[in-house]
Design a protein around this motif. Structure first.
Motif, PDB file in Angstrom:
ATOM      1  N   ASP A  99      -7.497  -9.764   2.334  1.00 55.84           N
ATOM      2  CA  ASP A  99      -5.835  -9.020   2.752  1.00 55.84           C
ATOM      3  C   ASP A  99      -6.043  -7.184   1.753  1.00 55.84           C
ATOM      4  O   ASP A  99      -5.444  -7.389   0.880  1.00 55.84           O
ATOM      5  CB  ASP A  99      -4.781  -9.589   2.128  1.00 55.84           C
ATOM      6  CG  ASP A  99      -3.484  -9.252   2.445  1.00 55.84           C
ATOM      7  OD1 ASP A  99      -3.412  -7.646   3.225  1.00 55.84           O
ATOM      8  OD2 ASP A  99      -2.265  -9.522   2.760  1.00 55.84           O
ATOM      9  N   SER A 159      -5.057 -10.436   5.821  1.00 54.36           N
ATOM     10  CA  SER A 159      -3.545 -10.244   5.656  1.00 54.36           C
ATOM     11  C   SER A 159      -2.879 -10.485   6.818  1.00 54.36           C
ATOM     12  O   SER A 159      -3.297 -10.980   7.911  1.00 54.36           O
ATOM     13  CB  SER A 159      -3.653  -8.265   6.156  1.00 54.36           C
ATOM     14  OG  SER A 159      -4.015  -8.071   7.170  1.00 54.36           O
ATOM     15  N   GLY A 160      -1.504 -10.222   6.807  1.00 49.06           N
ATOM     16  CA  GLY A 160      -0.692 -10.737   7.990  1.00 49.06           C
ATOM     17  C   GLY A 160       0.128  -9.307   8.089  1.00 49.06           C
ATOM     18  O   GLY A 160       0.128  -8.450   7.359  1.00 49.06           O
ATOM     19  N   ARG A 161       0.646  -9.249   9.704  1.00 53.48           N
ATOM     20  CA  ARG A 161       1.950  -8.397   9.840  1.00 53.48           C
ATOM     21  C   ARG A 161       3.240  -9.099  10.134  1.00 53.48           C
ATOM     22  O   ARG A 161       3.023 -10.072  10.389  1.00 53.48           O
ATOM     23  CB  ARG A 161       1.427  -8.037  11.275  1.00 53.48           C
ATOM     24  CG  ARG A 161      -0.272  -6.511  11.075  1.00 53.48           C
ATOM     25  CD  ARG A 161      -0.153  -5.734   9.792  1.00 53.48           C
ATOM     26  NE  ARG A 161      -0.991  -4.953   9.863  1.00 53.48           N
ATOM     27  CZ  ARG A 161      -2.311  -5.260   9.474  1.00 53.48           C
ATOM     28  NH1 ARG A 161      -2.762  -6.623   8.544  1.00 53.48           N
ATOM     29  NH2 ARG A 161      -3.653  -4.492   9.373  1.00 53.48           N
ATOM     30  N   HIS A 162       3.848  -7.857  10.224  1.00 50.87           N
ATOM     31  CA  HIS A 162       5.354  -8.734  10.667  1.00 50.87           C
ATOM     32  C   HIS A 162       5.664  -9.465  11.959  1.00 50.87           C
ATOM     33  O   HIS A 162       6.239 -10.457  11.849  1.00 50.87           O
ATOM     34  CB  HIS A 162       6.408  -7.810  10.614  1.00 50.87           C
ATOM     35  CG  HIS A 162       7.109  -7.137   9.263  1.00 50.87           C
ATOM     36  ND1 HIS A 162       7.240  -8.624   8.421  1.00 50.87           N
ATOM     37  CD2 HIS A 162       6.934  -6.665   8.255  1.00 50.87           C
ATOM     38  CE1 HIS A 162       7.365  -7.724   7.102  1.00 50.87           C
ATOM     39  NE2 HIS A 162       6.872  -6.704   6.806  1.00 50.87           N
ATOM     40  N   THR A 181      -1.020 -16.900   1.828  1.00 50.59           N
ATOM     41  CA  THR A 181      -1.873 -17.311   0.124  1.00 50.59           C
ATOM     42  C   THR A 181      -1.215 -17.759  -1.033  1.00 50.59           C
ATOM     43  O   THR A 181      -2.057 -18.477  -1.590  1.00 50.59           O
ATOM     44  CB  THR A 181      -1.247 -15.228  -0.580  1.00 50.59           C
ATOM     45  OG1 THR A 181      -1.594 -13.804  -0.013  1.00 50.59           O
ATOM     46  CG2 THR A 181      -2.029 -15.205  -2.215  1.00 50.59           C
ATOM     47  N   ARG A 205      -1.152  -5.335   2.187  1.00 50.60           N
ATOM     48  CA  ARG A 205      -0.129  -5.320   1.615  1.00 50.60           C
ATOM     49  C   ARG A 205      -0.552  -5.187   0.184  1.00 50.60           C
ATOM     50  O   ARG A 205      -1.294  -5.530  -0.045  1.00 50.60           O
ATOM     51  CB  ARG A 205       0.172  -6.884   1.530  1.00 50.60           C
ATOM     52  CG  ARG A 205       1.974  -7.055   1.949  1.00 50.60           C
ATOM     53  CD  ARG A 205       1.985  -8.331   1.336  1.00 50.60           C
ATOM     54  NE  ARG A 205       1.821  -8.172  -0.021  1.00 50.60           N
ATOM     55  CZ  ARG A 205       2.226  -9.782  -0.536  1.00 50.60           C
ATOM     56  NH1 ARG A 205       2.462 -10.476   0.347  1.00 50.60           N
ATOM     57  NH2 ARG A 205       2.095  -9.985  -1.954  1.00 50.60           N
ATOM     58  N   GLN A 234       2.560 -12.301   8.233  1.00 55.11           N
ATOM     59  CA  GLN A 234       2.966 -11.937   6.411  1.00 55.11           C
ATOM     60  C   GLN A 234       4.387 -12.830   6.259  1.00 55.11           C
ATOM     61  O   GLN A 234       5.285 -12.512   7.252  1.00 55.11           O
ATOM     62  CB  GLN A 234       3.298 -10.824   6.715  1.00 55.11           C
ATOM     63  CG  GLN A 234       3.605  -9.901   5.721  1.00 55.11           C
ATOM     64  CD  GLN A 234       3.083  -7.899   5.423  1.00 55.11           C
ATOM     65  OE1 GLN A 234       2.090  -7.360   5.558  1.00 55.11           O
ATOM     66  NE2 GLN A 234       4.212  -8.545   4.521  1.00 55.11           N
ATOM     67  N   GLY A 235       4.371 -13.453   5.458  1.00 50.99           N
ATOM     68  CA  GLY A 235       5.471 -13.869   4.568  1.00 50.99           C
ATOM     69  C   GLY A 235       5.032 -15.602   5.058  1.00 50.99           C
ATOM     70  O   GLY A 235       6.553 -16.555   4.989  1.00 50.99           O
ATOM     71  N   ALA A 258      -1.741  -7.546  -2.679  1.00 52.54           N
ATOM     72  CA  ALA A 258      -2.043  -9.065  -2.450  1.00 52.54           C
ATOM     73  C   ALA A 258      -3.586  -9.511  -3.361  1.00 52.54           C
ATOM     74  O   ALA A 258      -3.586 -10.442  -3.580  1.00 52.54           O
ATOM     75  CB  ALA A 258      -2.472  -8.175  -1.266  1.00 52.54           C
TER      76      ALA A 258
END
Ligand code: GDP
Ligand code: MG
Length: 455
Positions: A89, A143-146, A66, A92, A61-62, A95
């Protein structure tokens, strides 16, 4: 003199015999080894025209997935490919809106859902729809995660299995630290990553982690992201990337240009430069010089810190306008500020000065601060080069600079290198030993290193 056997592996004796100067040779050797590191030895995947190429994006994420999806879609669209975007995603909030906004702005067809929570369903539906409509570049954002979590990886795998992408792109933020190798490897272990895109190379990060990502994924870097805007995106080119990594700009070219500037007309400045001093007024005068000189964007591009700011955006005229703006700001400075050998400190000690100058020149305080940052970078560069006598004399610089001075310059390269890169050189005995000698900088070692000339 210490034994020289190790150096031979990194520096080709034939090349030496051909009379290239030592400094160039060493730079060249360092370069070549680094180039090898970013080359995973496999050809980069490229889409096939007329086919439905499905590209899936993965990453934390981040990291810029995207944003980069949109950039890549835009890139191919402009080249005439029939391109679309899918938002898979569902993790989030917002998103889909983010992707939709980017896609709408760039007039790229997109697919997503506000209600469907299963990314596998959205991805499959979107890919099927766009395949039926004969889209050539179908980009799937996930999607991502931290941090890497099992749930993320499971979801990612399921999406990949469902849509069978032709290419999986791992997106990596250039500024992530030591963890990059483990992260890249975790992604690669789960899905078949085949390409890497490094983002945020416009910031302070030099991107040393990219070497780890290439090593961990055995995949080439295909593009780099250099800003938040949709066209801040470039195909990956090894040479400029490595020079940024070394943090040296194009020092060689800079030195040539500095010589061309005929600074010997200006005795006082040379005297100061020799002592590594550089005031805001000096910078002002240099800008005047540069503006007189004609195509100056080349020169600016060679100065570390100026390069990306001035070169990547717009054209000569724009650079000219920016330079003029900087000079306008300096016009509002007083003598004390302009003539201090540490101009930035004068301002940081009394921040009220920044406001005064901003008001006087009709710019924001941020503009003034940015100018001071650039000045600081410039001054640091001068400090580094100033210690090298003769560098700023006219004529052929190789005649003006002694062996030990050249060694000093090489030492700078080592110091400026990303420590992770040095770490990576562990496997390369020749280079590593060379770099170690640079770092230690002990006179004996230096002499030894330079001694290979006599073999
Ligand atoms: P995602 O969570 O992986 O989808 O990441 P996003 O695409 O949402 O990007 C996260 C943040 O990084 C956003 O604020 C982007 O504008 C920013 N970003 C992405 N790529 C770049 C880049 O190349 N340079 C800069 N400066 N910012 C970027
Ligand atoms: Mg995203």
């Amino acid at each position: 003199m210490p034994p020289l056997s190790m150096k031979r592996s990194a520096i080709d004796l034939e090349e030496m015999a051909s009379g290239l100067n030592k400094r160039k040779m060493i730079q060249h050797a360092v370069f070549k080894e680094l180039v090898k590191l970013v080359d995973p030895g496999v050809k980069a995947w490229t889409p096939t025209k007329g086919k439905q190429n499905v590209i899936m994006f993965v990453g934390l994420q981040g990291s810029g997935k995207t944003t980069t999806c949109s950039k890549l879609a835009y890139y191919y669209q402009r080249k005439g490919w029939k391109t679309c975007l899918i938002c898979a995603d569902t993790f989030r909030a917002g998103a889909f809106d983010q992707l939709k906004q980017n896609a709408t702005k760039a007039r790229i067809p997109f697919y997503g859902s506000y209600t469907e929570m299963d990314p596998v369903i959205i991805a499959s539906e979107g890919v099927e729809k766009f395949k039926n409509e004969n889209f050539e570049i179908i980009i799937v954002d996930t999607s991502g995660r931290h941090k890497q979590e099992d749930s993320l990886f499971e979801e990612m795998l399921q999406v990949a299995n469902a849509i069978q992408p032709d290419n999986i792109v791992y997106v990596m933020d250039a500024s992530i630290g030591q963890a990059c190798e483990a992260q890249a490897k975790a992604f690669k272990d789960k899905v078949d990553v085949a390409s890497v895109i490094v983002t945020k190379l416009d910031g302070h990060a030099k991107g040393g982690g990219a070497l780890s990502a290439v090593a961990a994924t055995k995949s080439p870097i295909i593009f780099i992201g250099t800003g938040e805007h949709i066209d801040d995106f470039e195909p990956f080119k090894t040479q400029p990337f490595i020079s940024k990594l070394l943090g040296m700009g194009d020092i060689e070219g800079l030195i040539d240009k500095v010589n061309e500037l005929k600074l010997d007309d200006n005795e006082a400045l040379i005297e100061k430069l020799k002592h590594g001093q550089f005031t805001l007024r000096d910078m002002y005068e240099q800008f005047q010089n540069i503006m007189k000189m004609g195509p100056f964007s080349q020169i600016l591009g060679m100065i570390p810190g100026f390069g990306t700011d001035f070169m990547s955006k717009g054209n000569e005229q724009e650079s000219m306008a920016r330079l003029k703006k900087l000079m306008t700001i300096m016009d509002s400075m007083n003598d004390q500020e302009l003539d201090s050998t540490d101009g930035a400190k004068v301002f940081s000690k009394q921040p009220g000065r920044i406001q005064r100058v901003a008001r006087g020149s009709g710019v924001s305080t941020r503009d003034v601060q940015e100018l001071l940052t650039q000045y600081t970078k410039f001054a640091q560069m001068v400090k580094k080069m100033g210690g090298i006598k003769g560098l700023f004399k006219g004529g052929d610089m190789s005649k003006n600079v002694s062996q030990s001075q050249m060694a000093k310059l090489n030492q700078q390269i080592a110091k400026m290198m990303d420590p992770r890169v040095l770490h990576h050189m562990g496997g390369m005995a020749g280079l590593q030993s060379m770099m170690r000698q640079f770092q230690q900088g002990a006179a004996g070692n230096m002499k030894g290193m330079m001694g290979f000339n006599n073999m």
